[in-house]
Scaffold this active site. Structure first.
Site, short mmCIF file in Angstrom:
data_model
loop_
_atom_site.label_atom_id
_atom_site.label_comp_id
_atom_site.label_asym_id
_atom_site.label_seq_id
_atom_site.Cartn_x
_atom_site.Cartn_y
_atom_site.Cartn_z
N LYS A 477 0.79 -1.21 0.03
CA LYS A 477 -0.19 -0.12 0.04
C LYS A 477 0.90 1.09 -0.12
O LYS A 477 1.52 1.70 1.05
CB LYS A 477 -0.83 0.05 1.13
CG LYS A 477 -1.82 1.37 1.48
CD LYS A 477 -2.87 1.10 2.60
CE LYS A 477 -3.41 2.47 2.76
NZ LYS A 477 -4.35 2.50 4.14
N ASP A 479 1.45 4.83 -0.09
CA ASP A 479 1.01 6.15 0.45
C ASP A 479 1.72 7.38 0.28
O ASP A 479 2.96 7.29 0.10
CB ASP A 479 0.60 5.83 1.94
CG ASP A 479 -0.67 6.66 2.50
OD1 ASP A 479 -0.92 7.66 1.87
OD2 ASP A 479 -1.08 6.32 3.86
N ASP A 549 -9.98 8.24 2.54
CA ASP A 549 -10.00 8.13 3.93
C ASP A 549 -11.38 8.02 4.77
O ASP A 549 -11.49 7.81 5.85
CB ASP A 549 -8.98 8.84 4.95
CG ASP A 549 -7.71 8.39 4.47
OD1 ASP A 549 -7.38 7.38 4.14
OD2 ASP A 549 -6.71 9.34 4.80
C1 DGJ Z 1 -3.45 7.70 4.88
C2 DGJ Z 1 -4.06 6.46 4.30
O1 DGJ Z 1 -5.14 7.10 3.33
C3 DGJ Z 1 -4.72 5.65 5.40
O2 DGJ Z 1 -5.49 4.73 5.03
C4 DGJ Z 1 -3.64 5.15 6.41
O3 DGJ Z 1 -2.68 4.29 5.56
C5 DGJ Z 1 -2.63 6.52 6.87
N1 DGJ Z 1 -2.28 7.38 5.66
C6 DGJ Z 1 -1.44 6.09 7.63
O4 DGJ Z 1 -0.73 6.83 8.08
#
Ligand code: DGJ
Length: 736
Positions: A477, A479, A549
């Site tokens: 994932k 980010d 989110d």
């Molecule tokens: C932002 C992401 O969109 C969340 O799902 C999560 O992974 C957080 N960051 C973690 O810091």
């Protein structure tokens, strides 16, 4: 050399002329006596030609005109008094800023001697299969532009990009380099649809009249951004609905700052110009250097906004996403971010993994917090070693157990960032993006690494490669939790420092491409604090995205609806999380949360330790149900039947590629005045085929036996939904 090309061209044109009608579903024809090109793909025709001045001029973009020979030579449009001269009234395919151009230029440049006049005329063409290359050149200098047109026969999508070659013997600085300008049929009465947002509220669909003047949608933030998404659709509001009428649409494949200018001139010529954002842009090309602009994809349909989306979805699955149309289905994943945030540990994660696997999860993902001194968001980014307090035995025992439980393993990374409180920053403060001697702006207590630097790029690749090589990791994932500030790059010449906007993204793509090439089984999710980096550039390198989110199921209905206007629901990760929702405190039933999440790629994101036996049982059944409909949801055709915005009802239907299964999701958000759920008219079924119809809860749909596609589409379904946050799913299985 040139004459040989023209011989080939002449031969080619004789062949295409003699075979002109009917054309194949994807075809590029050239009519040399008129200097007209006709591009046919899917249901669309696109035509342009060289006018008497030598400019490349748009002729047509719209429904298929099978007889390409109908298109007449391009003739420059006349002037409107002395103020709007012909160079500005003529819709050019790729106008340089020069010779009296008052509309948006596709290219703006300054030569070494201060001259800023760019007037591009046709030189040559080359055809290679489905790709046409047109060579233009400035009338007085050796600045060349190559325009590329590629047709995708299956979907009718046309891809355009450009390459600017400095063949002069001195440097030229580009101040705007767009991928393409798309001209629509002359006249007023168009409507524009576009997507904007912010953190937790991405994918807001806007619709407004195209007015005289310019509407700019853009990101100046260094990445695609939540603020707006590089997608547009233009329709005829008096003719177009979700299911009918003309729509011209497009999307850009670029994950850096971008801009679309949607313009209606004083002469009612509507045009969309898009590519690199010209804000703070300066790209110096030394003699012999070149710059390629990002791909800009566009299409046309007479089938309304719904068909425009379905064409894009198909195109993304067939031609953009890794693996093509038969890429692996998205697994049901579990992610503990909302359950534990940074408080991850070996025992805690393993307890969740046990529960997740019992529910049917196929992938277990450890989110933020596993590395460096990462206890909060104040420290640790940049230090990608396993935190020994949280995982005293490293990742191996966790990964082994996850595998033993029948799941594969994924992990969160944020490779482009650094906390000032990290070993990496202490060692390499110069790697952070900044203007030397100026203060840093921190956001979420972090700074960007300047990925435009090749040493930073190589460092990032190297630790990611090691992480994936040393651990059995199926999924990252990826980010990216802030936008740019102070975009300085003092390691290069002053005149090249603004190249950072482009060089950063090229190096990001390079890391992803190399990582994928070295680890072909690795899957990647593009996440940027939710949906801040979703575009057709990153999607070439990632299997899925995290759209927001915001996991509140009611908000998600609107976000997901907006998302599907541009992107296929199969890549749209959607977790079922706990209530009251952490973002807005709303509580909605578990079933509603599942139905919303099943409308994309289902994930589980709650604290399973707190779920009751009844909830765990229901969740197990929903996950099993999802697995039966997953190919239809992820790879089928989406019909948005009732939009959630401005209504207490909403409904979406998916029809599988082979037409054998349909799946309906319907939602009643809030019951008002005891109003019955409106009849749902299904779409995309076969009129004469018979379907077995079954609701997930029998009392929500009276038993009707087997019924025809015609009945389902014309008589429709009357669903019994009641109260607040009621929902259902109905399957339609075609009988042999
Ligand atoms: C932002 C992401 O969109 C969340 O799902 C999560 O992974 C957080 N960051 C973690 O810091």
């Amino acid at each position: 050399m040139k004459s040989a090309r023209w011989v080939t061209l002449a031969l080619f044109s004789i062949v295409t002329l003699s075979l002109a009608a009917p054309a194949a579903r994807g075809d590029i024809q050239y009519f040399p006596e008129r200097k007209v090109w006709v591009l046919e793909a899917g249901e669309t025709t696109y035509a342009f030609g060289v006018n008497e001045r030598g400019e490349l001029q748009s002729i047509y973009w719209g429904a298929r005109v099978a007889h390409g020979a109908d298109f007449q030579a391009a003739h420059a449009r006349g002037e409107i008094a002395s103020f709007d001269i012909s160079t500005t009234t003529t819709p050019q395919e790729y106008p340089g800023w020069g010779a009296g151009l008052y509309t948006e230029p596709a290219l703006k440049a300054t030569y070494a001697d201060g001259n800023r006049d760019v007037v591009l005329h046709f030189v040559d063409q080359h055809l290679d299969g489905n790709t046409l290359e047109i060579e233009l050149k400035d009338i007085a200098s050796a600045l060349q532009v190559h325009l590329y047109y590629r047709v995708f026969p299956e979907t009718g999508i046309l891809e355009r990009w450009s390459r600017i070659d400095n063949k002069t013997d001195q440097a030229v600085t580009l101040e705007s380099a767009q991928s393409a300008a798309w001209s629509l049929p002359q006249g007023e009465g168009y409507g524009l649809h576009y997507l904007t947002g912010r953190w937790g509220a991405e994918w807001q669909l806007h619709s407004e009249a195209v007015q005289t003047g310019a509407r700019v949608i853009e990101s100046r933030r260094g990445s695609t951004s939540h603020q707006a998404n590089p997608w547009f659709a233009i329709d005829r509001p008096d003719q177009t609905t979700e299911e009918n009428g003309p729509v011209w649409f497009g999307a850009l494949g670029w994950s850096g700052s971008w801009r679309f200018t949607i313009e209606q001139s004083a002469m009612q010529q509507v045009r969309v110009t898009g590519g690199f954002n010209p804000f703070d842009f300066a790209y110096r090309l030394k003699s012999g250097e070149q710059l390629e602009t990002p791909p800009f994809y566009a299409g046309f349909t007479n089938g309304g906004m719904g068909e425009a989306s379905r064409i894009l979805h198909r195109f993304e699955r067939q031609s953009i996403l890794p693996g093509g149309e038969n890429a692996a289905l998205r697994p049901v994943l579990y992610n503990s971010w909302e359950a534990t945030e940074f408080d991850v540990s070996e025992t805690g994660q393993l307890a969740l993994a046990e529960r997740a696997s019992k529910l049917g999860a196929e992938r277990f993902v450890i989110d933020d917090g596993w590395f460096g001194q990462r206890k909060t968001d104040h420290a640790g980014l940049g230090d990608w070693y396993v935190n020994p307090q949280k995982f005293p035995h490293g990742l191996k025992p966790v990964i082994d157990r996850v595998h033993a439980l029948g799941m594969d393993f994924g992990i969160w990374v944020e490779p482009e960032m650094v906390n000032p409180d990290s070993d990496l920053y202490r060692k390499h403060p110069e790697w952070a993006m900044n203007f030397p001697g100026r203060p840093h702006t921190e956001s979420r207590n972090q700074l960007l690494l300047n990925l435009a630097r090749d040493d930073v790029r190589d460092y990032v690749f190297q630790w990611l490669d090691q992480l994936v090589t040393n651990n059995d990791i199926a999924f990252l994932k990826w980010d990216y939790n802030r936008n740019w500030s102070e975009p300085g790059w003092d390691a290069v010449d002053t005149a090249d420092q603004k190249k950072i906007w482009v060089a950063y993204v090229h190096n990001l793509y390079d890391i992803l491409d190399r990582l994928r090439a070295k680890h072909p089984k690795l899957e990647i999710e593009s996440c940027s604090g939710g949906g801040g980096r979703v575009d057709l550039g990153i999607l070439r390198r990632t299997e899925e995205v995290w759209p927001s989110d915001n996991t509140d199921a009611l908000d998600r209905l609107t976000l997901q609806d907006g998302f599907t206007h541009a992107y296929t629901p199969g890549i749209m990760m959607a977790w079922v999380t706990d209530v009251p929702n952490g973002m807005n405190g709303r509580s909605v039933p578990l079933k509603f949360r599942f139905m919303v999440a099943m409308s994309g790629s289902l994930g589980l994101g709650g604290n399973l330790n707190k779920w009751t036996p009844e909830e765990l049982q229901a969740a197990t059944e929903y996950v099993a149900y999802y697995k039966k409909i997953r190919p239809t949801v992820q790879r089928g055709s989406l019909y948005r039947l009732i939009a959630p915005e401005g209504s207490e009802f909403s409904a979406n239907e998916y029809v599988s590629r082979d037409g054998r299964q349909g799946v309906l999701f319907a939602f009643l958000h809030s019951q008002r005045f005891n109003t019955p759920f409106p009849t749902v008219f299904l779409r995309g079924l076969e009129e004469n085929a018979m379907y077995k119809v079954q609701a997930i809860d029998a009392q929500q749909l009276p038993d009707m036996g087997n019924v025809s596609g015609a009945y389902l589409m014309h008589h429709g379904l009357d669903l019994k939904l009641r109260g607040d946050y009621d929902s259902t799913s109905v399957t339609l299985e075609k009988l042999p």
